[in-house]
Design a protein around this motif. Structure first.
Motif, PDB file in Angstrom:
ATOM      1  N   LYS A 119      18.550  -2.430  -9.630  1.00  0.00           N
ATOM      2  CA  LYS A 119      19.986  -2.603  -9.378  1.00  0.00           C
ATOM      3  C   LYS A 119      20.526  -1.660  -8.306  1.00  0.00           C
ATOM      4  N   GLY A 120      19.948  -0.482  -8.201  1.00  0.00           N
ATOM      5  CA  GLY A 120      20.477   0.469  -7.217  1.00  0.00           C
ATOM      6  C   GLY A 120      19.376   1.004  -6.345  1.00  0.00           C
ATOM      7  N   SER A 121      19.385   2.335  -6.139  1.00  0.00           N
ATOM      8  CA  SER A 121      18.359   2.961  -5.323  1.00  0.00           C
ATOM      9  C   SER A 121      16.983   2.733  -5.934  1.00  0.00           C
ATOM     10  N   LEU A 122      16.017   2.505  -5.082  1.00  0.00           N
ATOM     11  CA  LEU A 122      14.664   2.269  -5.562  1.00  0.00           C
ATOM     12  C   LEU A 122      13.981   3.600  -5.837  1.00  0.00           C
ATOM     13  N   THR A 123      12.966   3.536  -6.686  1.00  0.00           N
ATOM     14  CA  THR A 123      12.127   4.720  -6.863  1.00  0.00           C
ATOM     15  C   THR A 123      10.699   4.325  -6.549  1.00  0.00           C
ATOM     16  N   GLN A 124       9.930   5.319  -6.130  1.00  0.00           N
ATOM     17  CA  GLN A 124       8.524   5.067  -5.830  1.00  0.00           C
ATOM     18  C   GLN A 124       7.784   5.020  -7.149  1.00  0.00           C
ATOM     19  N   VAL A 125       7.135   3.911  -7.454  1.00  0.00           N
ATOM     20  CA  VAL A 125       6.528   3.762  -8.773  1.00  0.00           C
ATOM     21  C   VAL A 125       5.057   4.129  -8.766  1.00  0.00           C
ATOM     22  N   ARG A 126       4.445   4.163  -7.606  1.00  0.00           N
ATOM     23  CA  ARG A 126       3.038   4.540  -7.577  1.00  0.00           C
ATOM     24  C   ARG A 126       2.873   5.818  -6.782  1.00  0.00           C
ATOM     25  N   ALA A 127       1.758   6.473  -6.994  1.00  0.00           N
ATOM     26  CA  ALA A 127       1.542   7.757  -6.310  1.00  0.00           C
ATOM     27  C   ALA A 127       1.431   7.543  -4.811  1.00  0.00           C
ATOM     28  N   LEU A 128       0.830   6.420  -4.404  1.00  0.00           N
ATOM     29  CA  LEU A 128       0.621   6.125  -2.984  1.00  0.00           C
ATOM     30  C   LEU A 128      -0.061   7.285  -2.271  1.00  0.00           C
ATOM     31  N   ASN A 129      -0.996   7.909  -2.977  1.00  0.00           N
ATOM     32  CA  ASN A 129      -1.799   8.952  -2.336  1.00  0.00           C
ATOM     33  C   ASN A 129      -3.204   8.415  -2.090  1.00  0.00           C
ATOM     34  N   MET A 130      -4.092   9.246  -1.629  1.00  0.00           N
ATOM     35  CA  MET A 130      -5.405   8.747  -1.215  1.00  0.00           C
ATOM     36  C   MET A 130      -6.188   8.153  -2.388  1.00  0.00           C
ATOM     37  N   GLY A 131      -6.112   8.836  -3.542  1.00  0.00           N
ATOM     38  CA  GLY A 131      -6.830   8.334  -4.697  1.00  0.00           C
ATOM     39  C   GLY A 131      -6.329   6.960  -5.087  1.00  0.00           C
ATOM     40  N   ASP A 132      -5.028   6.801  -5.053  1.00  0.00           N
ATOM     41  CA  ASP A 132      -4.401   5.526  -5.404  1.00  0.00           C
ATOM     42  C   ASP A 132      -4.893   4.416  -4.466  1.00  0.00           C
ATOM     43  N   CYS A 133      -4.856   4.708  -3.164  1.00  0.00           N
ATOM     44  CA  CYS A 133      -5.261   3.706  -2.173  1.00  0.00           C
ATOM     45  C   CYS A 133      -6.735   3.360  -2.328  1.00  0.00           C
ATOM     46  N   VAL A 134      -7.574   4.417  -2.447  1.00  0.00           N
ATOM     47  CA  VAL A 134      -9.018   4.185  -2.453  1.00  0.00           C
ATOM     48  C   VAL A 134      -9.419   3.400  -3.697  1.00  0.00           C
ATOM     49  N   SER A 135      -8.821   3.722  -4.839  1.00  0.00           N
ATOM     50  CA  SER A 135      -9.224   3.007  -6.059  1.00  0.00           C
ATOM     51  C   SER A 135      -8.873   1.523  -5.944  1.00  0.00           C
ATOM     52  N   CYS A 136      -7.718   1.240  -5.340  1.00  0.00           N
ATOM     53  CA  CYS A 136      -7.316  -0.161  -5.179  1.00  0.00           C
ATOM     54  C   CYS A 136      -8.220  -0.858  -4.163  1.00  0.00           C
ATOM     55  N   HIS A 137      -8.555  -0.148  -3.084  1.00  0.00           N
ATOM     56  CA  HIS A 137      -9.443  -0.724  -2.074  1.00  0.00           C
ATOM     57  C   HIS A 137     -10.809  -1.033  -2.680  1.00  0.00           C
ATOM     58  N   ARG A 138     -11.314  -0.101  -3.513  1.00  0.00           N
ATOM     59  CA  ARG A 138     -12.619  -0.328  -4.157  1.00  0.00           C
ATOM     60  C   ARG A 138     -12.542  -1.537  -5.068  1.00  0.00           C
ATOM     61  N   ALA A 139     -11.461  -1.585  -5.862  1.00  0.00           N
ATOM     62  CA  ALA A 139     -11.329  -2.678  -6.824  1.00  0.00           C
ATOM     63  C   ALA A 139     -11.259  -4.031  -6.125  1.00  0.00           C
ATOM     64  N   ASN A 140     -10.700  -4.042  -4.897  1.00  0.00           N
ATOM     65  CA  ASN A 140     -10.542  -5.312  -4.184  1.00  0.00           C
ATOM     66  C   ASN A 140     -11.590  -5.515  -3.101  1.00  0.00           C
ATOM     67  N   ASN A 141     -12.617  -4.642  -3.137  1.00  0.00           N
ATOM     68  CA  ASN A 141     -13.707  -4.758  -2.180  1.00  0.00           C
ATOM     69  C   ASN A 141     -13.193  -4.682  -0.742  1.00  0.00           C
ATOM     70  N   ALA A 142     -12.189  -3.837  -0.528  1.00  0.00           N
ATOM     71  CA  ALA A 142     -11.659  -3.651   0.826  1.00  0.00           C
ATOM     72  C   ALA A 142     -12.334  -2.445   1.478  1.00  0.00           C
ATOM     73  N   LEU A 143     -12.072  -2.261   2.732  1.00  0.00           N
ATOM     74  CA  LEU A 143     -12.706  -1.176   3.484  1.00  0.00           C
ATOM     75  C   LEU A 143     -12.356   0.176   2.889  1.00  0.00           C
ATOM     76  N   THR A 144     -13.354   1.048   2.820  1.00  0.00           N
ATOM     77  CA  THR A 144     -13.056   2.409   2.368  1.00  0.00           C
ATOM     78  C   THR A 144     -13.523   3.444   3.383  1.00  0.00           C
ATOM     79  N   GLU A 145     -13.882   2.993   4.577  1.00  0.00           N
ATOM     80  CA  GLU A 145     -14.228   3.967   5.614  1.00  0.00           C
ATOM     81  C   GLU A 145     -13.000   4.809   5.940  1.00  0.00           C
ATOM     82  N   CYS A 146     -13.262   6.036   6.386  1.00  0.00           N
ATOM     83  CA  CYS A 146     -12.141   6.930   6.700  1.00  0.00           C
ATOM     84  C   CYS A 146     -11.180   6.281   7.706  1.00  0.00           C
ATOM     85  N   VAL A 147     -11.786   5.645   8.749  1.00  0.00           N
ATOM     86  CA  VAL A 147     -10.944   5.136   9.836  1.00  0.00           C
ATOM     87  C   VAL A 147     -10.128   3.917   9.427  1.00  0.00           C
ATOM     88  N   ALA A 148     -10.371   3.393   8.231  1.00  0.00           N
ATOM     89  CA  ALA A 148      -9.541   2.275   7.793  1.00  0.00           C
ATOM     90  C   ALA A 148      -8.065   2.708   7.728  1.00  0.00           C
TER      91      ALA A 148
END
Lengths: 182, 772
Positions: free
Chosen positions: A150-179
């Protein structure tokens, strides 16, 4: 003589070490907290009305989400596309009239609106929206239930490296550093 | 090394021991850390990092991180080349030549490249301003108030008491200015120091045409150029450079090298008093006395006629009467070119066909300019070069109607205008794209403007003239404006270049034609009825509709919307099949009978040298001096940047004991200036050559010089107001000069010689030899 000098120094040194330890823990605690509550937006924007009542798709306003790195913030002109006509829908929220006046004044004066950014990525990383949307991930995967917010949004996920990498692994996406670090 | 041995504890100047120092450091850091976090409860990072701007309007094509390319027309000089500008997120990033455009074929010059810098230059006038004459201070004013004031001034005045002073304008813009001034009754004067009026006159005499011809350099075998720096900046330099490349070695167009199959490499001869870029590129350079280029052409013509080397048909139509009196020895004395050399050039020129004679620039900037250029143009008739590939191609009538013919700059008109202003006969002066205070210093426009009750400038920069105006209504810069251009010279067929606003206006500026349309609407009467369009864009669309109805050329579409879009996408319209019909000759004047050496200002006894002011490659005659890229780009022959200089011959320098960087006072009957010396082996011994473009005294921007600190010297301030006797154009080559040593020195800012030349071990030394 030597012993007296040592003990004289030891007390402040111990105090100092203790103080440094305390500060280190305190800083780590502050930095690790989630980013909330966000500062108030200049104009209260109710996502739920736009999504639930007006039935707008996310990309109706964030129209470059599937094309480039940024989802794109709608311009004032796009707000006015509807709000030059639409002034009241459903039960009136307190302050709605004032907010609408602010928006119209910005358009009248051809002034930009400075919104508050509520999602933050760590430094030294690139996040490109387009491939994520094109891969079929719904927006709420990362942003949560914005459509009912209804109002201001809040960040619901950590959106840090661990968060990104775990999702990338789970979805078989690139996990190279340069990604992400390029 | 053993670090313990280092006597650190004793050496600290503040008397602290290392241990104490480290303790203090730790304590300070901890306090700092507390203070840092303590100030930001709840939000470790604040401020702008958390702000996102919702812009007022986003163009539909703005896609973050993606580029767009838009075609438009360059306004850097009068050539009318096509540009393609790379845009990212609404910002112009890079300008390059439009590969489809028939003039420049994808190439561009430094001036075109710098349009993006000019667009974002911080020195732009950011909105309308009014000047208080008493305090000489500027204050902002709204467009509405400014327009009301201009309309009031124009209503209070009459057309007879109003002046419209512009630079060279072309295409639809010229049409609007023409209609506005005719409707209102104001006098319209255009100012171009480098006006090619003498060349136009010569073309009119020889070929009976008002349009400049196209020089087909790319198909020529032999090019004989007189005074025209066609590779440096003369009339259409990018096109000439593209053609020159093909002339020499073949074409790289479309990424593939296509050599000049079956044809020998083109041969270039350049005759001029000071070596230009074209002279440096030439196989043969003929140093001539300034203003004697026409006589040299007459000498060449006499050899061709005497030895019957000319084209049979060309010779039949050529009037050889004047040639009978030509004495080659006399010509050799007058021009400074030996008779044998003239004979050799004449024989080569006549035998290595297709051959082409080009003339203009400095050769026409003399009291005998039109006559000289007539002789040079007539050479083309002798060798049958007219209308043939590799020769001089006459251009067809423009595809658009209603565009006024290019207007000549007559110094007498400007003199009269200045006199009228001084006498208080002018109530309103409107200035756009012209800077007479700087360009015609001998006419003292600064005094004239002071006597004019209302001066309004439409410049986007506070140049010398604008600084004396009462009001400045800044016009859009080229990337923000609409427009079209009928290039003159065209490349032998009909071309209309189109200009579109590819960046949104950055400041509170307006399109100059739109301002004139609004003024016309307010003034009513003949002014309004002569301008029947609401906006400049409407007028351009009307022109485009006329083109669409022709149903020919590079853009064809059944409906106008598609035609208009394609026209803007391609950057213009051209019809290669619409050329000037063959056999359309003119009066066919040959060598003028009264051809003689020009008259110079200043007696030879007092002033030993000829002053050769030459247009700067990037700054031109001073119209681009506010752009730092163009200031910083080394002048190609001397590599000097950001400065004026005087070029003198090495022998003269040795005789006088002058070294590079010595400051000389150059004196003419008109004035004097102090300039550092550049010793140039390619400057004739009787010549002092000075580049134009510097010496801005107004506030043209921090890069041109301001607050009394001018950069370099205005070469135009040294010139007597001599004119070509036929056209009245400024004869900027007609002044004599002398110099005095000041005894001072300065370091000349140049790149040349900063790294000394050295022999690479094991590499062969290339020897440059003269072709036998």
């Amino acid at each position: 003589m030597m012993g007296i000098r040592l003990s004289l120094l030891a007390v402040p040194a111990l105090l100092l070490v203790g103080f440094i330890a305390f500060v280190t823990v305190a800083v780590a605690f502050v930095l690790s907290r989630p980013l909330s509550p966000a500062p108030a937006e200049p104009i209260v924007f109710d996502h739920s009305v736009h999504v639930q009542v007006a039935g707008l798709d996310c990309v109706f306003c964030h129209r470059t989400a599937d094309q480039t790195y940024t989802p794109g913030l709608p311009d004032v002109q796009q707000c006015m596309f509807c709000h030059s006509v639409v002034s009241q829908v459903g039960p009136e929220r307190a302050g709605y009239a004032e907010d609408l006046t602010k928006l119209r004044a910005a358009w009248q004066d051809q002034r930009a609106v400075d919104w508050v950014k509520n999602h933050r990525l760590p430094d030294h990383v690139h996040f490109v929206h387009a491939p994520h949307i094109q891969a079929g991930l719904p927006c709420d995967t990362c942003h949560g239930d914005v459509g009912n917010s209804k109002g201001s949004l809040t960040q619901v996920r950590a959106l840090n490296m661990g968060d990104c990498v775990s999702c990338h692994r789970a979805n078989n996406a690139l996990t190279e550093c340069v990604a992400c670090h390029y | 090394m053993n670090f313990d041995e280092q006597p650190m504890e004793e050496s600290r100047p503040d008397g602290l021991t290392r241990r104490q120092f480290l303790q203090a450091m730790a304590a300070t850091s901890a306090v700092g850390a507390v203070a840092f976090t303590g100030c930001q409860p709840g939000h470790p990072i604040q401020g702008h990092e958390f702000q996102m701007e919702s812009r007022v309007r986003l163009a539909e094509d703005v896609l973050s991180g993606f580029e767009n390319f838009y075609a438009t027309t360059c306004q850097g000089c009068g050539a009318g080349c096509g540009l393609v500008v790379r845009m990212i997120e609404g910002r112009a990033k890079k300008a390059e030549g439009n590969p489809d455009h028939p003039l420049n074929r994808g190439k561009s010059c430094a001036r075109a490249q710098s349009v993006v810098q000019e667009q974002y230059l911080p020195d732009r006038v950011q909105g309308p301003m009014r000047r208080d004459r008493a305090t000489n201070s500027w204050s902002p004013i709204s467009w509405d108030d400014a327009m009301t004031e201009v309309v009031r001034q124009l209503r209070d005045s009459t057309g007879q008491n109003a002046l419209m002073l512009t630079g060279p304008v072309s295409g639809g813009r010229a049409s609007i200015v023409d209609r506005f001034t005719r409707g209102y009754g104001a006098t319209w004067l255009t100012l171009d120091v480098l006006d090619e009026a003498p060349l136009r006159e010569a073309v009119r005499r020889v070929f009976g045409q008002d349009r400049l011809p196209s020089f087909d350099i790319q198909n020529a075998r032999y090019v004989l150029s007189f005074g025209s720096d066609f590779l440096g900046g003369w009339i259409s330099p990018v096109r000439h450079n593209v053609e020159y490349g093909i002339f020499r070695q073949g074409s790289y167009r479309a990424g593939q090298f296509q050599p000049r199959q079956g044809r020998p490499r083109g041969y270039l001869v350049q005759a001029e008093p000071r070596m230009t870029i074209s002279g440096a590129a030439a196989d043969e350079w003929l140093p001539t006395r300034p203003g004697s280029e026409g006589l040299l052409a007459a000498g060449i013509a006499s050899v061709i006629a005497a030895e019957n080397l000319g084209d049979a048909e060309g010779m039949r139509s050529f009037n050889t009467t004047a040639l009978r009196s030509v004495q080659l020895d006399q010509i050799a004395r007058d021009t400074g070119v030996p008779a044998e050399r003239i004979q050799k050039v004449a024989r080569d020129f006549a035998s290595r066909r297709p051959s082409l004679a080009i003339g203009g620039g400095l050769a026409g900037a003399h009291t005998n300019g039109s006559d000289s250029l007539t002789a040079i143009m007539a050479l083309n008739v002798m060798v049958g070069a007219v209308g043939r590939p590799g020769g001089l191609i006459l251009n067809p009538a423009p595809a658009l109607e209603g565009i006024p013919a290019p207007r000549a700059t007559r110094v007498a008109d400007w003199q009269q205008a200045a006199d009228r202003m001084r006498q208080g006969q002018v109530k309103v002066a409107m200035v756009y794209g012209a800077n007479p205070v700087y360009s015609l210093p001998s006419l003292r426009f600064n005094e004239a403007l002071a006597q004019t009750p209302f001066v309004v400038s439409f410049s986007s920069f506070l140049d010398e003239t604008t600084a004396l105006a009462d009001m400045v209504l800044p016009a859009h810069l080229p990337l923000e404006d609409w427009g079209n251009d009928v290039p003159d010279p065209a490349p032998g067929f009909q071309v209309v270049s189109w200009q579109q606003p590819i960046v949104r206006q950055q400041y509170d500026t307006r399109s100059f034609p739109d301002v004139l349309l609004a003024l016309g609407d307010e003034l009513g009467g003949a002014t309004r009825s002569g301008l029947p369009w609401r906006t400049f864009q409407d007028m351009l669309k009307e022109s485009a509709q006329a083109l669409q109805q022709e149903r020919r050329g590079s853009v064809r579409a059944p409906d106008f919307e598609r035609f208009w879009t394609t026209l803007l996408q391609q950057g213009g319209w051209w019809d290669e099949s619409r050329t000037q019909p063959a056999g359309s000759g003119g009066p066919g004047q040959g060598i003028p009978a009264n051809l003689a050496l020009p008259q110079y200002q200043g007696a030879e006894s007092d002033y030993r040298f000829y002053l050769v002011p030459f247009p700067h490659t990037t700054l031109g005659a001073g119209e681009s001096s506010h752009v730092p890229w163009l200031q910083g780009l080394p002048e190609p022959l001397t590599s000097v940047t950001w400065q004026s200089w005087v070029e003198i011959n090495p022998k003269l320098a040795a005789d006088e004991g002058i070294h590079e960087g010595d400051v000389l006072t150059v004196e003419t009957p008109q004035g004097s200036a102090e300039l550092p010396v550049y010793i140039n082996p390619a400057a004739s011994p009787q010549v002092l050559a000075i580049p134009m473009g510097q010496g801005h005294t107004g506030a043209s921007g921090r890069y041109a010089g301001r607050d009394g600190k001018q950069r370099g010297v205005n070469a135009l301030a040294l010139l007597a107001p001599a004119v070509d006797q036929t056209t009245g154009a400024l004869a900027y080559g007609a002044t004599r000069a002398r110099f005095k040593k000041t005894g001072r020195r300065m370091s000349l800012p140049k790149f040349e010689g900063t790294i000394p030349a050295y022999q690479i071990p094991g590499e062969e030394v290339l020897e440059v030899t003269r072709e036998s």
